[in-house]
Design an enzyme around this catalytic site. Structure first.
Site, mmCIF file in Angstrom:
data_model
loop_
_atom_site.group_PDB
_atom_site.id
_atom_site.type_symbol
_atom_site.label_atom_id
_atom_site.label_comp_id
_atom_site.label_asym_id
_atom_site.label_seq_id
_atom_site.Cartn_x
_atom_site.Cartn_y
_atom_site.Cartn_z
ATOM 1 N N GLY A 1 7.081 -2.519 46.869
ATOM 2 C CA GLY A 1 6.740 -1.333 46.094
ATOM 3 C C GLY A 1 5.248 -1.272 45.821
ATOM 4 O O GLY A 1 4.801 -0.710 44.820
ATOM 5 N N SER B 1 2.784 0.317 47.251
ATOM 6 C CA SER B 1 1.983 1.478 47.631
ATOM 7 C C SER B 1 1.748 2.447 46.483
ATOM 8 O O SER B 1 1.012 3.426 46.639
ATOM 9 C CB SER B 1 2.656 2.221 48.798
ATOM 10 O OG SER B 1 3.901 2.764 48.388
ATOM 11 N N SER B 2 2.371 2.194 45.318
ATOM 12 C CA SER B 2 2.193 3.110 44.189
ATOM 13 C C SER B 2 2.580 2.406 42.903
ATOM 14 O O SER B 2 3.123 1.291 42.907
ATOM 15 C CB SER B 2 3.024 4.387 44.367
ATOM 16 O OG SER B 2 4.415 4.081 44.334
ATOM 17 N N GLY B 3 2.325 3.072 41.781
ATOM 18 C CA GLY B 3 2.792 2.606 40.488
ATOM 19 C C GLY B 3 2.290 1.230 40.088
ATOM 20 O O GLY B 3 1.150 0.846 40.350
ATOM 21 N N ARG C 1 8.300 1.848 51.606
ATOM 22 C CA ARG C 1 9.042 2.622 52.611
ATOM 23 C C ARG C 1 8.191 3.610 53.386
ATOM 24 O O ARG C 1 8.494 3.918 54.537
ATOM 25 C CB ARG C 1 10.185 3.378 51.929
ATOM 26 C CG ARG C 1 11.359 2.515 51.543
ATOM 27 C CD ARG C 1 12.452 3.333 50.911
ATOM 28 N NE ARG C 1 12.009 3.941 49.658
ATOM 29 C CZ ARG C 1 12.673 4.882 49.007
ATOM 30 N NH1 ARG C 1 13.810 5.351 49.501
ATOM 31 N NH2 ARG C 1 12.225 5.364 47.865
ATOM 32 N N LYS D 1 1.791 6.419 52.529
ATOM 33 C CA LYS D 1 1.390 5.877 51.231
ATOM 34 C C LYS D 1 0.812 4.477 51.383
ATOM 35 O O LYS D 1 -0.157 4.103 50.701
ATOM 36 C CB LYS D 1 2.582 5.857 50.268
ATOM 37 C CG LYS D 1 3.033 7.226 49.807
ATOM 38 C CD LYS D 1 4.188 7.103 48.820
ATOM 39 C CE LYS D 1 4.652 8.465 48.337
ATOM 40 N NZ LYS D 1 5.801 8.355 47.393
ATOM 41 N N SER E 1 11.571 -6.045 36.019
ATOM 42 C CA SER E 1 12.784 -5.429 35.493
ATOM 43 C C SER E 1 12.381 -4.176 34.714
ATOM 44 O O SER E 1 11.624 -3.346 35.215
ATOM 45 C CB SER E 1 13.547 -6.435 34.615
ATOM 46 O OG SER E 1 14.726 -5.868 34.090
ATOM 47 N N TYR F 1 20.906 2.795 36.420
ATOM 48 C CA TYR F 1 19.654 2.021 36.431
ATOM 49 C C TYR F 1 19.738 0.724 35.626
ATOM 50 O O TYR F 1 19.393 -0.348 36.122
ATOM 51 C CB TYR F 1 18.544 2.904 35.877
ATOM 52 C CG TYR F 1 17.166 2.305 35.840
ATOM 53 C CD1 TYR F 1 16.468 2.026 37.011
ATOM 54 C CD2 TYR F 1 16.535 2.052 34.616
ATOM 55 C CE1 TYR F 1 15.186 1.500 36.969
ATOM 56 C CE2 TYR F 1 15.254 1.529 34.574
ATOM 57 C CZ TYR F 1 14.580 1.255 35.745
ATOM 58 O OH TYR F 1 13.309 0.734 35.698
ATOM 59 N N LYS G 1 18.866 -3.520 36.509
ATOM 60 C CA LYS G 1 17.770 -4.261 35.887
ATOM 61 C C LYS G 1 18.287 -5.426 35.046
ATOM 62 O O LYS G 1 17.610 -6.451 34.923
ATOM 63 C CB LYS G 1 16.922 -3.306 35.038
ATOM 64 C CG LYS G 1 16.175 -2.268 35.872
ATOM 65 C CD LYS G 1 15.196 -2.925 36.841
ATOM 66 C CE LYS G 1 14.295 -1.911 37.525
ATOM 67 N NZ LYS G 1 13.277 -2.525 38.399
#
Length: 271
Positions: A11, A13-15, A36, A40, A143, A157, A161
């Site tokens: 993950g 590529s962002s955030g 994915r 990005k 998490s 969700y 987590k």
């Protein structure tokens, strides 16, 4: 703890994942980003290469869906082949699709668990042999505050987590004698593309409940994560609320449920 020479970030590529990558790049780390979307990843790579501090730093990217075991394993193995065994594995890849329980398709529950839990598990299994061989490493599982207490609207969700917490707690004792640390992070709501996506389907009750807590920046969360890993913390809790919730969630749960029920009743009376 010294900065990692090589960190694999899912993950990335962002955030939060990208924010961690920016901070590690500034410390001299080489990075492997797994996500994915190739476009990005390419944009993230260009940003991070501009942050390089050392001439031999590299940024390697792999487009893969970590929910697919074969893709996750291949992505991690490619990263190791390119940049060597990872000092850190940071699993940030995740999705959230809030909604009323019966209105969420079963496929969303399955996909959420596949990405958030199994996507983390697959990448740990892929990276762990190389970490064990070098007798050191750090696994950082991201998490959520929703991994400490179940929230209205997060029936898909929260369980995924919660599962990460069980995995991290179980792995911690097993891997410590091998020189490998484990941390689990419980971020609050964070201003990321994922949060923007969540808000599209978030029930009004959920909006009211989550609005009671501060929304953090991705960089602010990344700063706390790196500081937590530096002091070898197991549970990393950005913000006072997450710290209290981590320590006292079972004690606080009845009071929190009462508060949440009042919000639910008020919203439903207005509808």
């Amino acid at each position: 703890m010294n900065p990692p020479k090589h960190a694999i970030i899912t993950g990335g590529s962002s955030g939060i994942g990208l924010a961690i990558a920016h901070r590690l790049a500034a410390q001299g780390a080489s990075l492997s980003l797994i996500a994915r979307t190739p476009e990005k990843l390419e944009a993230a790579r260009a940003q991070l290469e501009a942050k390089r501090r050392l001439p031999d730093q590299q940024v390697f990217t792999v487009a893969a869906d970590v929910a697919d075991r074969a893709q996750a394993d291949q992505a991690v193995q490619r990263a190791i082949a390119h940049l060597g065994p990872p000092d850190w594995l940071v699993t940030c890849a995740g999705i959230a699709r809030p909604g009323e329980f019966l209105e969420i398709p079963v496929e969303v529950f399955e996909r959420t668990m596949a990405v958030n839990y199994f996507g983390t598990l697959y990448c740990i299994r892929a990276a762990l042999p190389a970490m064990e061989q070098q007798r050191h490493g750090q696994i950082v599982c991201v998490s959520s505050g929703a991994g400490l207490i179940g929230l209205y609207g997060y029936t898909a969700y929260s369980p995924s987590k919660f599962a990460l917490r069980g995995l991290a707690e179980s792995l911690r004792g097993e891997l410590k004698p091998k020189g490998i640390g484990v941390s689990i992070v419980y971020p609050p709501d964070t201003d990321t593309p994922q949060l923007a996506e969540e808000n599209k389907t978030k029930p009004l009750v959920t909006q009211k409940i989550t609005a009671t807590a501060k929304t953090w920046s991705a960089d602010g969360v990344a700063e706390v994560i790196l500081a937590g890993v530096q002091r070898r913390a197991f549970a990393i809790t950005p913000g006072f609320e997450m710290g209290v919730l981590n320590r006292l969630h079972s004690v606080l749960l009845p009071m929190l449920n009462q508060s949440f029920d009042k919000i639910t009743a008020k919203v439903r009376n207005l509808q």
